[in-house]
Write an enzyme that holds these catalytic residues in place. Structure first.
Site, PDB file in Angstrom:
ATOM      1  CG  ASN A  46      -0.359  -0.132   2.539  1.00  0.00           C
ATOM      2  OD1 ASN A  46       0.655  -0.798   2.699  1.00  0.00           O
ATOM      3  ND2 ASN A  46      -0.970   0.482   3.526  1.00  0.00           N
ATOM      4  CB  ILE A  47       1.658   3.680  -2.296  1.00  0.00           C
ATOM      5  CG1 ILE A  47       2.543   2.477  -2.675  1.00  0.00           C
ATOM      6  CG2 ILE A  47       2.442   4.990  -2.424  1.00  0.00           C
ATOM      7  CD1 ILE A  47       2.936   2.425  -4.155  1.00  0.00           C
ATOM      8  CD  GLU A  48      -1.439   4.898   4.590  1.00  0.00           C
ATOM      9  OE1 GLU A  48      -0.950   5.754   5.355  1.00  0.00           O
ATOM     10  OE2 GLU A  48      -2.176   3.966   4.980  1.00  0.00           O
ATOM     11  CB  CYS A  57      -5.262  -1.402  -1.624  1.00  0.00           C
ATOM     12  SG  CYS A  57      -6.570  -0.644  -0.674  1.00  0.00           S
ATOM     13  CD  GLU A  59      -5.220  -5.974  -1.070  1.00  0.00           C
ATOM     14  OE1 GLU A  59      -4.745  -4.810  -1.060  1.00  0.00           O
ATOM     15  OE2 GLU A  59      -5.829  -6.461  -0.113  1.00  0.00           O
ATOM     16  CB  CYS A  96     -10.613  -2.827   0.671  1.00  0.00           C
ATOM     17  SG  CYS A  96     -10.145  -2.097  -0.914  1.00  0.00           S
ATOM     18  CB  CYS A  99      -8.595  -4.560  -3.618  1.00  0.00           C
ATOM     19  SG  CYS A  99      -7.495  -3.174  -3.335  1.00  0.00           S
TER      20      CYS A  99
HETATM   21  N1  THU Z   1      -5.193  -1.386   2.588  1.00  0.00           N
HETATM   22  C1  THU Z   1      -4.660  -2.205   1.636  1.00  0.00           C
HETATM   23  O1  THU Z   1      -3.554  -1.984   1.135  1.00  0.00           O
HETATM   24  N2  THU Z   1      -5.382  -3.273   1.245  1.00  0.00           N
HETATM   25  C2  THU Z   1      -6.588  -3.616   1.750  1.00  0.00           C
HETATM   26  O2  THU Z   1      -7.239  -4.520   1.238  1.00  0.00           O
HETATM   27  C3  THU Z   1      -7.121  -2.911   2.931  1.00  0.00           C
HETATM   28  C4  THU Z   1      -6.486  -1.584   3.187  1.00  0.00           C
HETATM   29  C5  THU Z   1      -4.415  -0.225   3.027  1.00  0.00           C
HETATM   30  C6  THU Z   1      -4.961   1.102   2.584  1.00  0.00           C
HETATM   31  C7  THU Z   1      -4.405   2.030   3.633  1.00  0.00           C
HETATM   32  O3  THU Z   1      -3.106   2.425   3.252  1.00  0.00           O
HETATM   33  C8  THU Z   1      -4.280   1.166   4.879  1.00  0.00           C
HETATM   34  O4  THU Z   1      -4.355  -0.180   4.431  1.00  0.00           O
HETATM   35  C9  THU Z   1      -5.358   1.413   5.929  1.00  0.00           C
HETATM   36  O5  THU Z   1      -6.624   1.311   5.355  1.00  0.00           O
END
Ligand code: THU
Length: 140
Positions: A46-48, A57, A59, A96, A99
């Site tokens: 994941n890259i915020e 996310c 995935e 999620c 995804c």
């Molecule tokens: N996140 C994912 O990378 N994949 C998921 O299926 C659930 C959530 C990440 C997004 C965000 O950076 C962090 O988790 C918190 O939601």
């Protein structure tokens, strides 16, 4: 059906991918690994983003890396996630909803999905169990 050595490598790859997570806002680190029909593993984390909504996310990162390299069919997915300093085994982290729909474009109902806690602990589900009665390309 994937071999036990492929499964082992895929699970290790998602744990490794999680190490690259850029998640300073949630501190929640996610790793994903997709096994392509070409036998290669495509990883993502994941890259915020400071503006929050551009966050992506793990995935979808893995999926888009694979598709951008010309791979559109997959035989398995592994996902793991947890707070940055969480001890292993992690709690289960399932993809999620966004995804699941993104993956639906390229992944079959029977594709195994490994919800990984550590190298030895994981739950195996089918993709269809995560997204039943789904909408996909054949519905258009
Ligand atoms: N996140 C994912 O990378 N994949 C998921 O299926 C659930 C959530 C990440 C997004 C965000 O950076 C962090 O988790 C918190 O939601």
């Amino acid at each position: 059906m994937i071999s036990s050595s492929e499964k082992e490598k895929l699970i290790a790859a998602c744990l490794k991918a999680r190490e690259a997570s850029y998640s300073p806002y949630s501190d929640f680190c996610v790793g994903a690994a997709l096994l392509g029909e070409d036998g290669r593993i495509y990883k993502g984390c994941n890259i915020e983003n400071a503006a929050f909504t551009p966050t992506v996310c793990a995935e979808r990162v893995a999926l888009f890396v694979a598709v951008s390299e010309g791979v559109r069919q997959f035989s398995a997915l592994a996902v793991c996630g947890g707070k940055k300093d969480a001890a292993l085994p992690l709690a289960i982290c399932a993809p999620c909803g966004v995804c699941r729909q993104a993956l639906r474009e390229f992944c079959g109902d029977e594709m195994p999905v490994f919800l990984v806690q550590d190298a030895e602990h994981f739950e195996e589900v089918t993709f269809a169990s995560l997204l039943p009665k789904s909408f996909g390309p054949e519905n258009l």
